[in-house]
Design a protein around this motif. Structure first.
Motif, PDB file in Angstrom:
ATOM      1  N   LYS A   1      -5.514  -5.082   2.882  1.00 47.55           N
ATOM      2  CA  LYS A   1      -4.081  -5.102   3.220  1.00 47.55           C
ATOM      3  C   LYS A   1      -3.258  -4.385   2.154  1.00 47.55           C
ATOM      4  O   LYS A   1      -2.324  -3.649   2.449  1.00 47.55           O
ATOM      5  N   LYS A   2      -3.638  -4.630   0.889  1.00 47.89           N
ATOM      6  CA  LYS A   2      -2.946  -3.942  -0.217  1.00 47.89           C
ATOM      7  C   LYS A   2      -3.080  -2.433  -0.086  1.00 47.89           C
ATOM      8  O   LYS A   2      -2.132  -1.683  -0.290  1.00 47.89           O
ATOM      9  N   LEU A   3      -4.306  -1.980   0.257  1.00 43.60           N
ATOM     10  CA  LEU A   3      -4.549  -0.541   0.405  1.00 43.60           C
ATOM     11  C   LEU A   3      -3.695   0.042   1.530  1.00 43.60           C
ATOM     12  O   LEU A   3      -3.089   1.101   1.389  1.00 43.60           O
ATOM     13  N   ILE A   4      -3.626  -0.714   2.644  1.00 40.05           N
ATOM     14  CA  ILE A   4      -2.833  -0.223   3.777  1.00 40.05           C
ATOM     15  C   ILE A   4      -1.368  -0.059   3.376  1.00 40.05           C
ATOM     16  O   ILE A   4      -0.728   0.948   3.694  1.00 40.05           O
ATOM     17  N   ILE A   5      -0.850  -1.036   2.652  1.00 38.94           N
ATOM     18  CA  ILE A   5       0.557  -0.953   2.223  1.00 38.94           C
ATOM     19  C   ILE A   5       0.765   0.253   1.293  1.00 38.94           C
ATOM     20  O   ILE A   5       1.708   1.029   1.451  1.00 38.94           O
ATOM     21  N   ALA A   6      -0.183   0.421   0.339  1.00 39.18           N
ATOM     22  CA  ALA A   6      -0.062   1.556  -0.581  1.00 39.18           C
ATOM     23  C   ALA A   6      -0.147   2.878   0.185  1.00 39.18           C
ATOM     24  O   ALA A   6       0.619   3.811  -0.072  1.00 39.18           O
TER      25      ALA A   6
ATOM     26  N   GLY B   1       3.122   7.777   4.409  1.00 40.95           N
ATOM     27  CA  GLY B   1       4.276   7.660   5.299  1.00 40.95           C
ATOM     28  C   GLY B   1       3.858   7.271   6.710  1.00 40.95           C
ATOM     29  O   GLY B   1       4.604   7.468   7.660  1.00 40.95           O
ATOM     30  N   ASP B   2       2.662   6.755   6.855  1.00 43.09           N
ATOM     31  CA  ASP B   2       2.141   6.497   8.193  1.00 43.09           C
ATOM     32  C   ASP B   2       0.957   5.528   8.060  1.00 43.09           C
ATOM     33  O   ASP B   2       0.284   5.499   7.039  1.00 43.09           O
ATOM     34  N   LYS B   3       0.706   4.759   9.119  1.00 46.53           N
ATOM     35  CA  LYS B   3      -0.435   3.821   9.112  1.00 46.53           C
ATOM     36  C   LYS B   3      -1.749   4.587   9.307  1.00 46.53           C
ATOM     37  O   LYS B   3      -1.799   5.523  10.104  1.00 46.53           O
ATOM     38  N   PRO B   4      -2.811   4.170   8.617  1.00 46.96           N
ATOM     39  CA  PRO B   4      -4.110   4.791   8.883  1.00 46.96           C
ATOM     40  C   PRO B   4      -4.689   4.299  10.213  1.00 46.96           C
ATOM     41  O   PRO B   4      -4.470   3.151  10.592  1.00 46.96           O
TER      42      PRO B   4
ATOM     43  N   LEU C   1      -9.405   3.070   8.669  1.00 47.86           N
ATOM     44  CA  LEU C   1      -9.230   2.685   7.267  1.00 47.86           C
ATOM     45  C   LEU C   1     -10.443   3.045   6.407  1.00 47.86           C
ATOM     46  O   LEU C   1     -10.304   3.346   5.212  1.00 47.86           O
ATOM     47  N   ASP C   2     -11.630   3.049   7.016  1.00 47.54           N
ATOM     48  CA  ASP C   2     -12.852   3.331   6.245  1.00 47.54           C
ATOM     49  C   ASP C   2     -12.794   4.691   5.550  1.00 47.54           C
ATOM     50  O   ASP C   2     -13.303   4.863   4.447  1.00 47.54           O
ATOM     51  N   LEU C   3     -12.192   5.665   6.226  1.00 44.36           N
ATOM     52  CA  LEU C   3     -12.066   6.997   5.631  1.00 44.36           C
ATOM     53  C   LEU C   3     -11.266   6.926   4.329  1.00 44.36           C
ATOM     54  O   LEU C   3     -11.619   7.550   3.327  1.00 44.36           O
ATOM     55  N   TYR C   4     -10.188   6.163   4.372  1.00 37.99           N
ATOM     56  CA  TYR C   4      -9.309   6.078   3.204  1.00 37.99           C
ATOM     57  C   TYR C   4      -9.952   5.252   2.092  1.00 37.99           C
ATOM     58  O   TYR C   4      -9.745   5.524   0.912  1.00 37.99           O
ATOM     59  N   LYS C   5     -10.717   4.238   2.516  1.00 33.73           N
ATOM     60  CA  LYS C   5     -11.427   3.450   1.501  1.00 33.73           C
ATOM     61  C   LYS C   5     -12.412   4.340   0.748  1.00 33.73           C
ATOM     62  O   LYS C   5     -12.509   4.291  -0.483  1.00 33.73           O
ATOM     63  N   LEU C   6     -13.102   5.194   1.501  1.00 35.65           N
ATOM     64  CA  LEU C   6     -14.054   6.116   0.861  1.00 35.65           C
ATOM     65  C   LEU C   6     -13.314   7.090  -0.067  1.00 35.65           C
ATOM     66  O   LEU C   6     -13.794   7.424  -1.156  1.00 35.65           O
TER      67      LEU C   6
ATOM     68  N   GLY D   1       1.397   8.285  -6.661  1.00 34.17           N
ATOM     69  CA  GLY D   1       0.871   6.918  -6.799  1.00 34.17           C
ATOM     70  C   GLY D   1      -0.606   6.770  -6.496  1.00 34.17           C
ATOM     71  O   GLY D   1      -1.055   5.685  -6.106  1.00 34.17           O
ATOM     72  N   ILE D   2      -1.367   7.845  -6.695  1.00 31.06           N
ATOM     73  CA  ILE D   2      -2.820   7.769  -6.494  1.00 31.06           C
ATOM     74  C   ILE D   2      -3.427   6.725  -7.444  1.00 31.06           C
ATOM     75  O   ILE D   2      -4.406   6.062  -7.112  1.00 31.06           O
ATOM     76  N   ASN D   3      -2.807   6.566  -8.603  1.00 24.35           N
ATOM     77  CA  ASN D   3      -3.300   5.571  -9.571  1.00 24.35           C
ATOM     78  C   ASN D   3      -3.316   4.153  -8.994  1.00 24.35           C
ATOM     79  O   ASN D   3      -4.052   3.297  -9.468  1.00 24.35           O
ATOM     80  N   ASN D   4      -2.515   3.909  -7.965  1.00 26.88           N
ATOM     81  CA  ASN D   4      -2.503   2.574  -7.354  1.00 26.88           C
ATOM     82  C   ASN D   4      -3.661   2.348  -6.390  1.00 26.88           C
ATOM     83  O   ASN D   4      -3.900   1.216  -5.971  1.00 26.88           O
ATOM     84  N   ILE D   5      -4.331   3.417  -5.983  1.00 24.81           N
ATOM     85  CA  ILE D   5      -5.385   3.207  -4.984  1.00 24.81           C
ATOM     86  C   ILE D   5      -6.774   3.619  -5.464  1.00 24.81           C
ATOM     87  O   ILE D   5      -7.769   3.160  -4.930  1.00 24.81           O
ATOM     88  N   VAL D   6      -6.866   4.497  -6.481  1.00 24.88           N
ATOM     89  CA  VAL D   6      -8.183   4.982  -6.884  1.00 24.88           C
ATOM     90  C   VAL D   6      -8.984   3.879  -7.581  1.00 24.88           C
ATOM     91  O   VAL D   6      -8.432   3.064  -8.325  1.00 24.88           O
ATOM     92  N   GLU D   7     -10.271   3.831  -7.300  1.00 21.09           N
ATOM     93  CA  GLU D   7     -11.154   2.872  -7.971  1.00 21.09           C
ATOM     94  C   GLU D   7     -12.182   3.629  -8.786  1.00 21.09           C
ATOM     95  O   GLU D   7     -12.870   4.502  -8.255  1.00 21.09           O
TER      96      GLU D   7
END
Lengths: 247, 247
Positions: free
Chosen positions: A20-25, A31-34, A37-42, A113-119
């Protein structure tokens, strides 16, 4: 009002709090919902934390980065093609490389804000990958958006979200210590044929030294030296600008 | 039946016989009628016959080539990404460079009949531009199709028309046996002096493309391309083996 076509996903699938956090970020960045989501997680998985999949490949964002790099290159190529109808291809290529170089992309990545999502694994991270961590992840995100939403939507993200808010194109073009583009522009105006040639590549143990030569209307002018072809051409261009009084 | 939405162009504009010929050639190459013929006319204009426009730029296909090169790069990147879900980005980049290198594109250009539409000045043509005349024009044509019909149609042209009929992807991917050691062995037996030379290093953002040349008894033979010196030499060796019938 309750949306009629609520995505199936949101009815049948409940997300973890991390998701959920990733979706919000992502909504704030893209500027749009994914959709997928798996693509963005990768896309957020730096190679330092890559897990091996069952097929002998690492699950990291590097393949998406490869794809995103190519899509970004095409979008920027067209953007400059349309914006500068009277600049020739040499200058467009040069401006493009100032936009999509590692440092510039890394800055863009930080700004959105890539720093908020990169692992990533801070212990494994080398100094090299640190320099391009956000830029590489930004490219992977572009690859994910392309696969998730198609070319038009991805182009819109790059131009309307990424560049419009975070990149001063006029500044990039104005800020030109670049002697090669100066000399290209000059040759075009003067209707002279300009050519750069790599006349020597000296291979040392740990590096190569390039020698480039400027030719104008077939006549050789200045030599330039550098540790890359680009730097040697820049050096040769600077000397030519001085010799021919090109402002 | 008479089409209801006949393009305005065909009502208001009558084509010259040269334009009609170009349209017929384009239909056979692209598999579709052009909307904006001017784009395609520009794509056929090699810089050797470029006329100056009123705005200080030459009217040649070089800007379209710059655009087409980027679009082609993106389409090939995605094609390989989808086709090889378990190959890593380094291998994909390597295969891509084997598809879009100067020689491969020039061959593709010849195969689809670019020679029937390109216009150039045979006297001005240097040996360098000759090597890439058809490949460059093919890229310019891709740029024109992209601007004329959009990304999806352009991608379809590249994959369904250009590659499906004229490029053997499996052949390109098949792992090379070691041609360099074959040629070295052959040269030793025949008592010939063999030399490899790196004649060009093209620096892109994320990779370098090397061009290696084989010299036998001081005489230059084949050029090879690759993302490393080793791969370029391997490619040059393979071509030399074919040319000299080395088993």
């Amino acid at each position: 009002m309750y949306p009629i076509f609520k995505p199936l996903r949101s009815i049948f699938k409940s997300y973890s709090s991390k998701e959920k956090k990733l979706i919000i970020a992502l909504e704030s960045i893209v500027g749009d919902k994914p959709y997928n989501l798996d693509l963005y997680k990768l896309a957020t998985q730096h190679s330092s934390i890559a897990k091996a999949s069952g097929f002998g490949i690492k699950l990291s964002n590097e393949r998406l980065e490869y794809l995103g790099d190519a899509i970004l290159g095409a979008v920027v190529a067209e953007l400059l093609f349309q914006k500068f109808p009277f600049k020739d291809e040499g200058i467009l290529t040069e401006i493009r490389s100032r936009i999509v170089n590692r440092e510039s992309l890394n800055n863009l990545g930080k700004k959105i804000g890539i720093n908020n999502i990169v692992e990533f694994d801070a212990h494994k991270k080398t100094s090299l990958s640190h320099k391009s961590l956000y830029g590489d992840t930004l490219e992977a995100l572009i690859g994910a958006i392309y696969l998730d939403k198609g070319f038009i939507a991805c182009k819109k993200f790059i131009i309307k979200k990424l560049f419009a808010h975070h990149l001063d194109l006029d500044e990039i073009i104005k800020d030109d210590p670049n002697f090669k583009s100066r000399i290209i522009e000059w040759a075009q105006k003067q209707n002279k044929e300009l050519k750069f040639e790599t006349v020597e590549i000296k291979t040392e143990k740990n590096y190569k030294e390039f020698t480039s030569q400027v030719f104008i209307n077939g006549q050789s002018l200045c030599n330039g030296f550098g540790l890359s072809k680009k730097k040697a051409e820049q050096d040769a261009s600077q000397k030519t600008c001085v010799q021919l009084n090109i402002p």
